[in-house]
Design an enzyme around this catalytic site. Structure first.
Site, PDB file in Angstrom:
ATOM      1  N   ASP A   1       4.603   0.504  12.027  1.00  0.00           N
ATOM      2  CA  ASP A   1       3.389  -0.121  11.483  1.00  0.00           C
ATOM      3  C   ASP A   1       3.232  -1.578  11.928  1.00  0.00           C
ATOM      4  OD1 ASP A   1       2.928   2.242  10.201  1.00  0.00           O
ATOM      5  OD2 ASP A   1       3.653   1.587   8.254  1.00  0.00           O
TER       6      ASP A   1
ATOM      7  N   ARG B   1      -8.566  -0.338   4.474  1.00  0.00           N
ATOM      8  CA  ARG B   1      -7.730   0.685   3.856  1.00  0.00           C
ATOM      9  C   ARG B   1      -6.363   0.133   3.478  1.00  0.00           C
ATOM     10  NH1 ARG B   1      -6.771   5.129   7.470  1.00  0.00           N
ATOM     11  NH2 ARG B   1      -5.335   5.492   5.785  1.00  0.00           N
TER      12      ARG B   1
ATOM     13  N   ARG C   1      -0.469  14.884  13.073  1.00  0.00           N
ATOM     14  CA  ARG C   1       0.344  14.501  11.904  1.00  0.00           C
ATOM     15  C   ARG C   1       0.534  15.746  11.046  1.00  0.00           C
ATOM     16  NH1 ARG C   1      -1.752   8.750   9.585  1.00  0.00           N
ATOM     17  NH2 ARG C   1       0.306   8.714   8.628  1.00  0.00           N
TER      18      ARG C   1
ATOM     19  N   CYS D   1      -5.177   7.661   9.284  1.00  0.00           N
ATOM     20  CA  CYS D   1      -5.395   7.114  10.622  1.00  0.00           C
ATOM     21  C   CYS D   1      -5.091   8.166  11.674  1.00  0.00           C
ATOM     22  CB  CYS D   1      -4.480   5.911  10.856  1.00  0.00           C
ATOM     23  SG  CYS D   1      -5.004   4.434  10.000  1.00  0.00           S
TER      24      CYS D   1
ATOM     25  N   LYS E   1       0.842  -1.211   0.000  1.00  0.00           N
ATOM     26  CA  LYS E   1       0.000   0.000   0.000  1.00  0.00           C
ATOM     27  C   LYS E   1       0.870   1.250   0.000  1.00  0.00           C
ATOM     28  CE  LYS E   1      -1.653   1.619   4.094  1.00  0.00           C
ATOM     29  NZ  LYS E   1      -1.410   3.040   4.416  1.00  0.00           N
ATOM     30  N   ASN E   2       1.865   1.267   0.877  1.00  0.00           N
ATOM     31  CA  ASN E   2       2.628   2.513   1.047  1.00  0.00           C
ATOM     32  C   ASN E   2       3.612   2.778  -0.085  1.00  0.00           C
ATOM     33  OD1 ASN E   2       1.157   3.019   3.288  1.00  0.00           O
ATOM     34  ND2 ASN E   2       2.726   2.449   4.775  1.00  0.00           N
TER      35      ASN E   2
HETATM   36  N1  EPU Z   1       5.986  14.695  10.893  1.00  0.00           N
HETATM   37  C1  EPU Z   1       6.033  16.020  11.235  1.00  0.00           C
HETATM   38  N2  EPU Z   1       5.986  16.955  10.241  1.00  0.00           N
HETATM   39  C2  EPU Z   1       5.887  16.597   8.915  1.00  0.00           C
HETATM   40  C3  EPU Z   1       5.847  15.235   8.580  1.00  0.00           C
HETATM   41  C4  EPU Z   1       5.895  14.286   9.587  1.00  0.00           C
HETATM   42  O1  EPU Z   1       6.114  16.371  12.407  1.00  0.00           O
HETATM   43  O2  EPU Z   1       5.861  17.499   8.061  1.00  0.00           O
HETATM   44  C5  EPU Z   1       6.022  13.683  11.974  1.00  0.00           C
HETATM   45  C6  EPU Z   1       4.698  12.885  12.030  1.00  0.00           C
HETATM   46  O3  EPU Z   1       3.725  13.590  12.755  1.00  0.00           O
HETATM   47  C7  EPU Z   1       5.124  11.609  12.680  1.00  0.00           C
HETATM   48  C8  EPU Z   1       6.534  11.402  12.149  1.00  0.00           C
HETATM   49  O4  EPU Z   1       6.969  12.677  11.673  1.00  0.00           O
HETATM   50  O5  EPU Z   1       5.151  11.748  14.064  1.00  0.00           O
HETATM   51  C9  EPU Z   1       6.647  10.379  11.039  1.00  0.00           C
HETATM   52  O6  EPU Z   1       5.846  10.754   9.955  1.00  0.00           O
HETATM   53  P1  EPU Z   1       6.163  10.356   8.435  1.00  0.00           P
HETATM   54  O7  EPU Z   1       6.025  11.592   7.624  1.00  0.00           O
HETATM   55  O8  EPU Z   1       7.434   9.597   8.366  1.00  0.00           O
HETATM   56  O9  EPU Z   1       4.969   9.361   8.144  1.00  0.00           O
HETATM   57  P2  EPU Z   1       3.880   9.443   7.005  1.00  0.00           P
HETATM   58  O10 EPU Z   1       4.506   9.728   5.701  1.00  0.00           O
HETATM   59  O11 EPU Z   1       2.732  10.258   7.459  1.00  0.00           O
HETATM   60  C10 EPU Z   1       4.149   6.920   6.390  1.00  0.00           C
HETATM   61  C11 EPU Z   1       3.240   5.743   6.261  1.00  0.00           C
HETATM   62  C12 EPU Z   1       2.766   5.326   7.632  1.00  0.00           C
HETATM   63  C13 EPU Z   1       3.982   4.963   8.467  1.00  0.00           C
HETATM   64  C14 EPU Z   1       4.955   6.145   8.521  1.00  0.00           C
HETATM   65  C15 EPU Z   1       6.248   5.840   9.262  1.00  0.00           C
HETATM   66  C16 EPU Z   1       2.185   6.043   4.135  1.00  0.00           C
HETATM   67  C17 EPU Z   1       0.958   6.354   3.380  1.00  0.00           C
HETATM   68  N3  EPU Z   1       2.096   6.099   5.450  1.00  0.00           N
HETATM   69  O12 EPU Z   1       3.386   7.946   6.996  1.00  0.00           O
HETATM   70  O13 EPU Z   1       1.971   4.169   7.441  1.00  0.00           O
HETATM   71  O14 EPU Z   1       3.576   4.637   9.769  1.00  0.00           O
HETATM   72  O15 EPU Z   1       5.277   6.548   7.180  1.00  0.00           O
HETATM   73  O16 EPU Z   1       6.883   4.744   8.690  1.00  0.00           O
HETATM   74  O17 EPU Z   1       3.219   5.730   3.559  1.00  0.00           O
HETATM   75  C18 EPU Z   1       0.257   2.635   7.908  1.00  0.00           C
HETATM   76  O18 EPU Z   1       0.517   2.080   6.829  1.00  0.00           O
HETATM   77  O19 EPU Z   1      -0.500   2.120   8.769  1.00  0.00           O
HETATM   78  C19 EPU Z   1       0.858   3.933   8.211  1.00  0.00           C
HETATM   79  C20 EPU Z   1       0.386   4.737   9.159  1.00  0.00           C
END
Ligand code: EPU
Length: 420
Positions: A308, A400, A121, A116, A22-23
């Site tokens: 995850d 999802r 976030r 989620c 998915k990701n």
């Molecule tokens: N963060 C910030 N500011 C930003 C971006 C991120 O403070 O501008 C913080 C977030 O709030 C969080 C941390 O940094 O505390 C990590 O966030 P990241 O941006 O790495 O995660 P993401 O891109 O929102 C993706 C995956 C998540 C997975 C995380 C970490 C997708 C669609 N989602 O999220 O997947 O947990 O990376 O590996 O790729 C899931 O599949 O269940 C899922 C939540």
């Protein structure tokens, strides 16, 4: 509203072909707006988030069709650079359309993404990186309006405070058609980033260093279409392995990404399960009664233990011999599934980022609500190991990210059905 009814007590046995990631699929679908031509994306999981991505593509004027895990896109003529608020709210990944649409259309209008609820976030790193790349951004009435100052986004040196997966993806997506060189320091190293780069390279992009902390992108004038196959889903892999550890039995995962799962495998191995890996396959055997993990399980950016996989492994450790401790370092609020596990008889204490799991002899079936995607999968794992029957509601969270999870679990001999 649909529910899962899970009768615990059956051991899992058999072979399962792992779904596509998915990701990976979501940013790759966003990336398909960049080439002026057709793309064929194979091994794409059939999930509600993927359907949301295809609705976004359609609304940008990209022709997108979906059939049997194949997505065909044609971005020869895009007609809009605006993503409606409703579609933005359907999933977190909608935000990576920002970089892609900016790269191709030089402007875009988005809003705060959904996804989620795992605590705050923010998207501050995405926004400040885009600004560094020569994009004017203003917020008005909940909309984020972005425009390139000159005729293309500009290459820039970007130092991320934290290796954010989404911010790294957005920068790459904007940089591949930018003017000049972009350097990302402290980039996320998740395998899904390399998969996105693999797709973009096939479209003609010049990217080096993905999988490392420093990624260098040289912007091109144009990209072309390609055919690409999405990598296997390492978190779905961790989920089915955790289910087997919890319920007992032996399974083989096929189409598995062994190296990418290593940070998870090295922890689950400590529970006493037998693990064997071969080319694209993983075998696990569990006696049903596993051992607690002695060292604290700290979630960290890749190659650390993946956040995850925290919930699903926790479900397995609820009935382990001894006490296991998790430390959640990525999200502020990623223990929402623990109330449901406690309702099923688990002994879990949560203090801030720490969760202490004292193994109990038995879990018992209960009526619980999925709190988020991985939390919902953890409840299925616990229900498979429990005595009696569980009813899991709000399973739209699970849909999802897992492709027909009940069919996969039934194929392995688990007793689960979806009811209206
Ligand atoms: N963060 C910030 N500011 C930003 C971006 C991120 O403070 O501008 C913080 C977030 O709030 C969080 C941390 O940094 O505390 C990590 O966030 P990241 O941006 O790495 O995660 P993401 O891109 O929102 C993706 C995956 C998540 C997975 C995380 C970490 C997708 C669609 N989602 O999220 O997947 O947990 O990376 O590996 O790729 C899931 O599949 O269940 C899922 C939540």
């Amino acid at each position: 509203m649909q529910k899962f009814i899970v009768k615990g007590g059956s051991r899992l046995r058999g072979e399962l072909k792992l779904q596509g990631s998915k990701n990976s699929a979501l940013p790759i679908m966003a990336a398909s707006v960049l080439p002026e031509g057709q793309c064929l994306i194979e091994n794409c999981p059939e999930l509600t988030d993927v359907y949301s991505a295809s609705r976004i593509l359609n609304c940008l004027g990209c022709k997108c069709s979906f059939s049997k895990n194949k997505v065909m896109t044609d971005s020869s003529a895009l007609s809009s650079a605006e993503i409606p608020e409703k579609l933005m709210g359907e999933m977190r990944s909608s935000i990576v359309f920002m970089g892609a649409v900016l790269g191709r259309m030089k402007e875009c209008t988005v809003s705060i993404p959904g996804g989620c609820e795992l605590g705050p976030r923010p998207i501050d790193m995405h926004i400040s990186a885009m600004r560094k790349m020569g994009i004017d951004i203003r917020e008005t009435g909940g909309r984020i309006i972005c425009r390139t100052r000159s005729d293309r986004p500009k290459g820039a040196k970007i130092n991320l405070n934290f290796p954010s997966v989404g911010a790294t993806e957005n920068i790459i997506l904007c940089a591949v058609l930018a003017d000049g060189e972009t350097i990302i320091n402290n980039a996320a190293r998740e395998p899904e980033i390399s998969d996105l780069c693999g797709f973009l390279r096939k479209c003609g992009a010049d990217i080096k260093g993905d999988g490392e902390s420093r990624i260098i992108i040289n912007g091109r004038e144009k990209l072309h279409g390609c055919e690409y196959s999405v990598m296997p889903d390492r978190i779905a892999g961790a989920t089915y392995l955790s289910m087997t550890a919890a319920a007992g039995g032996e399974i083989i995962l096929r189409n598995a990404c062994v190296a990418e799962l290593e940070p998870f495998l090295s922890v689950i191995e400590q529970t006493g399960c037998t693990l064997n890996t071969g080319e694209n396959k993983i075998y696990i055997r569990s006696a049903g009664r596993i051992r607690a993990v002695r060292d604290r399980i700290r979630t960290m950016p890749h190659p650390g233990f993946p956040t995850d996989a925290q919930a699903v492994l926790m479900a397995a450790l609820c009935t382990a011999d001894g006490t296991s401790v998790f430390e959640e370092n990525i999200f502020d609020c990623r223990y929402r599934h623990t109330d449901a596990l406690v309702k099923m008889g688990a002994d879990i204490q949560v203090m801030g980022k720490i969760a202490v799991i004292k193994g109990v002899k038995h879990l018992y079936g209960a009526n619980v609500e999925a709190t988020d995607l991985r939390g919902g999968a953890a409840m299925i794992a616990a229900a498979l190991a429990a005595e009696g029957t569980s009813e899991i509601s709000r399973i739209y969270h699970v849909d999802r990210g897992y492709e027909k999870i009940e069919e996969a679990v039934r194929l392995l001999g688990g007793d689960i059905k979806r009811v209206q």
